[in-house]
Design an enzyme around this catalytic site. Structure first.
Site, PDB file in Angstrom:
ATOM      1  N   CYS A 144      -0.424  -5.307  -1.318  1.00 54.25           N
ATOM      2  CA  CYS A 144      -1.606  -5.257  -0.933  1.00 54.25           C
ATOM      3  C   CYS A 144      -2.536  -6.754  -0.892  1.00 54.25           C
ATOM      4  O   CYS A 144      -3.094  -6.940  -1.787  1.00 54.25           O
ATOM      5  CB  CYS A 144      -2.560  -4.404  -1.882  1.00 54.25           C
ATOM      6  SG  CYS A 144      -2.005  -2.948  -1.398  1.00 54.25           S
ATOM      7  N   CYS A 165     -10.738  -6.981   4.710  1.00 55.29           N
ATOM      8  CA  CYS A 165     -11.277  -5.305   4.608  1.00 55.29           C
ATOM      9  C   CYS A 165     -12.592  -5.567   4.122  1.00 55.29           C
ATOM     10  O   CYS A 165     -13.092  -6.163   3.340  1.00 55.29           O
ATOM     11  CB  CYS A 165     -10.433  -4.716   3.774  1.00 55.29           C
ATOM     12  SG  CYS A 165     -10.491  -2.810   4.017  1.00 55.29           S
ATOM     13  N   CYS A 168     -12.750  -1.729  -2.121  1.00 51.33           N
ATOM     14  CA  CYS A 168     -12.197  -0.716  -3.344  1.00 51.33           C
ATOM     15  C   CYS A 168     -12.113  -1.597  -4.347  1.00 51.33           C
ATOM     16  O   CYS A 168     -11.260  -2.605  -4.321  1.00 51.33           O
ATOM     17  CB  CYS A 168     -10.994  -0.191  -2.673  1.00 51.33           C
ATOM     18  SG  CYS A 168     -11.206   0.890  -1.400  1.00 51.33           S
ATOM     19  N   GLU A 175      -0.315  -9.957   6.798  1.00 48.59           N
ATOM     20  CA  GLU A 175       1.117  -9.816   6.367  1.00 48.59           C
ATOM     21  C   GLU A 175       1.352  -8.584   6.969  1.00 48.59           C
ATOM     22  O   GLU A 175       0.810  -7.594   7.040  1.00 48.59           O
ATOM     23  CB  GLU A 175       1.152  -9.322   4.789  1.00 48.59           C
ATOM     24  CG  GLU A 175      -0.174 -10.160   4.201  1.00 48.59           C
ATOM     25  CD  GLU A 175      -0.135  -9.786   2.569  1.00 48.59           C
ATOM     26  OE1 GLU A 175       0.158  -8.684   2.355  1.00 48.59           O
ATOM     27  OE2 GLU A 175      -0.455 -10.727   1.899  1.00 48.59           O
ATOM     28  N   SER A 214      -3.117   5.445   7.283  1.00 48.30           N
ATOM     29  CA  SER A 214      -3.471   5.636   6.024  1.00 48.30           C
ATOM     30  C   SER A 214      -5.205   5.322   6.001  1.00 48.30           C
ATOM     31  O   SER A 214      -5.412   4.068   6.508  1.00 48.30           O
ATOM     32  CB  SER A 214      -2.978   4.762   4.931  1.00 48.30           C
ATOM     33  OG  SER A 214      -3.540   4.936   3.683  1.00 48.30           O
ATOM     34  N   CYS A 262      -8.363  -2.967  -5.341  1.00 53.12           N
ATOM     35  CA  CYS A 262      -7.598  -3.528  -4.319  1.00 53.12           C
ATOM     36  C   CYS A 262      -7.728  -4.922  -4.165  1.00 53.12           C
ATOM     37  O   CYS A 262      -9.097  -5.388  -4.042  1.00 53.12           O
ATOM     38  CB  CYS A 262      -7.727  -2.868  -3.037  1.00 53.12           C
ATOM     39  SG  CYS A 262      -6.986  -3.549  -1.470  1.00 53.12           S
ATOM     40  N   CYS A 283       5.294  -1.677   7.253  1.00 48.51           N
ATOM     41  CA  CYS A 283       3.667  -1.609   6.478  1.00 48.51           C
ATOM     42  C   CYS A 283       2.993  -2.737   7.575  1.00 48.51           C
ATOM     43  O   CYS A 283       3.083  -3.908   7.352  1.00 48.51           O
ATOM     44  CB  CYS A 283       3.744  -1.881   5.274  1.00 48.51           C
ATOM     45  SG  CYS A 283       2.131  -1.786   4.440  1.00 48.51           S
TER      46      CYS A 283
HETATM   47  N1  SAH Z   1      -7.689   0.968   4.018  1.00 49.47           N
HETATM   48  C1  SAH Z   1      -6.588   1.998   4.154  1.00 49.47           C
HETATM   49  C2  SAH Z   1      -5.215   1.297   4.128  1.00 49.47           C
HETATM   50  C3  SAH Z   1      -4.907   0.227   3.271  1.00 49.47           C
HETATM   51  S1  SAH Z   1      -4.457   0.334   1.719  1.00 49.47           S
HETATM   52  C4  SAH Z   1      -6.561   2.912   2.970  1.00 49.47           C
HETATM   53  O1  SAH Z   1      -7.496   2.675   2.377  1.00 49.47           O
HETATM   54  O2  SAH Z   1      -5.887   3.885   2.862  1.00 49.47           O
HETATM   55  C5  SAH Z   1      -3.087   1.185   1.611  1.00 49.47           C
HETATM   56  C6  SAH Z   1      -2.880   1.892   0.183  1.00 49.47           C
HETATM   57  O3  SAH Z   1      -2.799   0.881  -0.820  1.00 49.47           O
HETATM   58  C7  SAH Z   1      -4.124   2.526  -0.148  1.00 49.47           C
HETATM   59  O4  SAH Z   1      -3.754   4.048  -0.732  1.00 49.47           O
HETATM   60  C8  SAH Z   1      -4.679   1.688  -1.246  1.00 49.47           C
HETATM   61  O5  SAH Z   1      -5.734   2.509  -1.917  1.00 49.47           O
HETATM   62  C9  SAH Z   1      -3.568   1.244  -1.919  1.00 49.47           C
HETATM   63  N2  SAH Z   1      -3.548   0.095  -2.937  1.00 49.47           N
HETATM   64  C10 SAH Z   1      -4.689  -0.957  -2.713  1.00 49.47           C
HETATM   65  N3  SAH Z   1      -4.487  -1.912  -3.777  1.00 49.47           N
HETATM   66  C11 SAH Z   1      -3.713  -1.340  -4.686  1.00 49.47           C
HETATM   67  C12 SAH Z   1      -3.245  -1.660  -5.778  1.00 49.47           C
HETATM   68  N4  SAH Z   1      -3.452  -2.854  -6.230  1.00 49.47           N
HETATM   69  N5  SAH Z   1      -2.224  -1.087  -6.455  1.00 49.47           N
HETATM   70  C13 SAH Z   1      -1.672   0.103  -5.980  1.00 49.47           C
HETATM   71  N6  SAH Z   1      -2.216   0.586  -4.529  1.00 49.47           N
HETATM   72  C14 SAH Z   1      -3.213   0.116  -4.153  1.00 49.47           C
END
Ligand code: SAH
Length: 374
Positions: free
Chosen positions: A353, A124, A128, A104, A211, A131, A117
């Site tokens: 996300c 991935c 995390c 996306e 990021s 996420c 974005c």
């Molecule tokens: N892998 C990279 C970039 C992708 S995530 C990184 O970790 O920075 C982009 C941002 O969205 C990151 O800060 C991530 O932690 C955040 N993110 C992911 N899932 C989320 C969610 N459900 N709610 C809010 N932020 C989220």
């Protein structure tokens, strides 16, 4: 007599794609094709400044040369498998590549800027726990061409060719879509060099933010070689908690990560590192967490971006209350850091996300296995 033998014409699907080649690669490709060096510059202009989707549009080239190019090369973009526009103007494209994989790209218009974005991987590997993309299997890295194409598709959809020098819609790029860009460093760097080229897409490194969850060894390279702005997904101020939220922390703990930030080439008070912090109710959102965050950031040219947790079905977290987020922000702000709360955008089109892709995958699965829900 090899020199005069016609080069065999490849079938359509096997024609090499010129989109996504950097300057040197494009020059080498055309040299091998027997074209003069200035042809590579002309093609660069047509591909990345004018956004040509067809060789026949390249009117500064002779008709015969255009036909030869069309017979041997492709100018193909990924297919747009879904395009959605939110009531708040956010736009989202689900792109499908030749192998059927999808990612996306999201466009977020604001008053003073428009941010695209961009994704760097299909899925991935970071896992995390808050996420949604982390719940999807990593399928593969994107190629440089697939990263650049996301920006070109947005310009196509917004009618923004030739690359404007002012009054742009896409003013900023953030590598905050699916994937960990520093796990796909080479392709990301190659793509960003094309994006930053002043005679092409011409988006300056000052308008690009990468990021990362904290791939420490790649952070220095990123600053030294591409020089884009850095954002770090911190999300916790103690290793024990960050180990759980961002498992990469077990490899590169907070102190090492912050050291890399302290030494990030190009960071200054005018170009601060963004620390992203997702607000999780009762997990990382106390006033003590905010005070510890301020202590950790001492000496780093930093700003903090507080992200309300965006819930997804089955997520093991909830978003902190508005009052808790405001109190957290006040503590960080009082210590001299800007601490804006990111407003959720495009909620009606699942712009957060990995959500659109997941919804589409679910739908298809459901269509394929109508009995499995019973
Ligand atoms: N892998 C990279 C970039 C992708 S995530 C990184 O970790 O920075 C982009 C941002 O969205 C990151 O800060 C991530 O932690 C955040 N993110 C992911 N899932 C989320 C969610 N459900 N709610 C809010 N932020 C989220």
């Amino acid at each position: 007599m090899y020199g005069v033998m016609p080069i065999p014409i490849p079938s359509e699907a096997r024609r090499p794609n010129l989109i996504g080649l950097g300057r040197a690669a494009l020059a080498a490709e055309l040299a091998a094709f027997g074209a003069q060096p200035f042809r590579a510059r002309q093609l660069w202009h047509w591909i990345y400044h004018r956004g040509a989707t067809d060789f026949s549009a390249m009117t500064s080239l002779s008709k015969a040369f255009r036909e030869e190019l069309a017979a041997h090369y492709a100018l193909s973009r990924p297919a747009v498998s879904r395009a959605l526009t939110s009531i708040d103007g956010t736009r989202k494209w689900l792109l499908r590549f030749a192998d059927g994989q999808e990612v996306e790209t999201v466009y977020i218009p604001e008053e003073e800027r428009g941010t695209l974005c961009v994704s760097s991987q299909v899925g991935c590997t970071l896992s995390c726990t808050f996420c949604h993309t982390g719940t999807q299997r990593l399928v593969r890295n994107l190629t440089a061409a697939e990263i650049v194409a996301q920006i070109m598709i947005a310009r196509d959809a917004l009618g923004e060719w030739p690359s404007p020098s002012n009054d742009r819609q896409v003013t900023n790029i953030v590598l905050m879509g699916m994937g960990e860009p520093l796990f796909n460093y080479d392709n990301v760097a190659e793509a960003l060099k094309i994006v930053m080229d002043p005679e092409g897409l011409a988006i300056s490194r000052r308008k690009i933010t990468l990021s990362t969850a904290g791939v420490v060894p790649a952070i220095r390279r990123c600053g030294a070689e591409i020089g884009v702005n850095l954002a770090v997904s911190l999300h916790a101020v103690r290793d024990e908690l960050r180990d759980r939220l961002v498992p990469l922390n077990r490899k590169y703990p907070i102190a090492e990560l912050l050291d890399a930030c302290r030494n990030y080439p190009g960071a200054s008070n005018a170009r601060r590192i963004t620390f992203e912090y997702v607000m999780l109710k009762g997990v990382n959102d106390s006033p003590a967490d905010a005070r510890e965050l301020v202590r950790l950031l001492a000496g780093i040219p930093a700003k903090v971006n507080l992200i309300p947790f965006n819930p997804w079905p089955g997520a093991p977290y909830e978003c902190s209350s508005q009052a808790t987020i405001a109190a957290f922000s006040d503590i960080v702000f009082a210590a001299g850091y800007s601490a804006p709360v990111r407003t959720p955008r495009g909620r009606d089109i699942l712009a957060a996300c990995g959500q659109l892709k997941s919804a589409t995958v679910r739908l298809r699965k459901h269509e394929l296995e109508p009995l499995s829900a019973a």
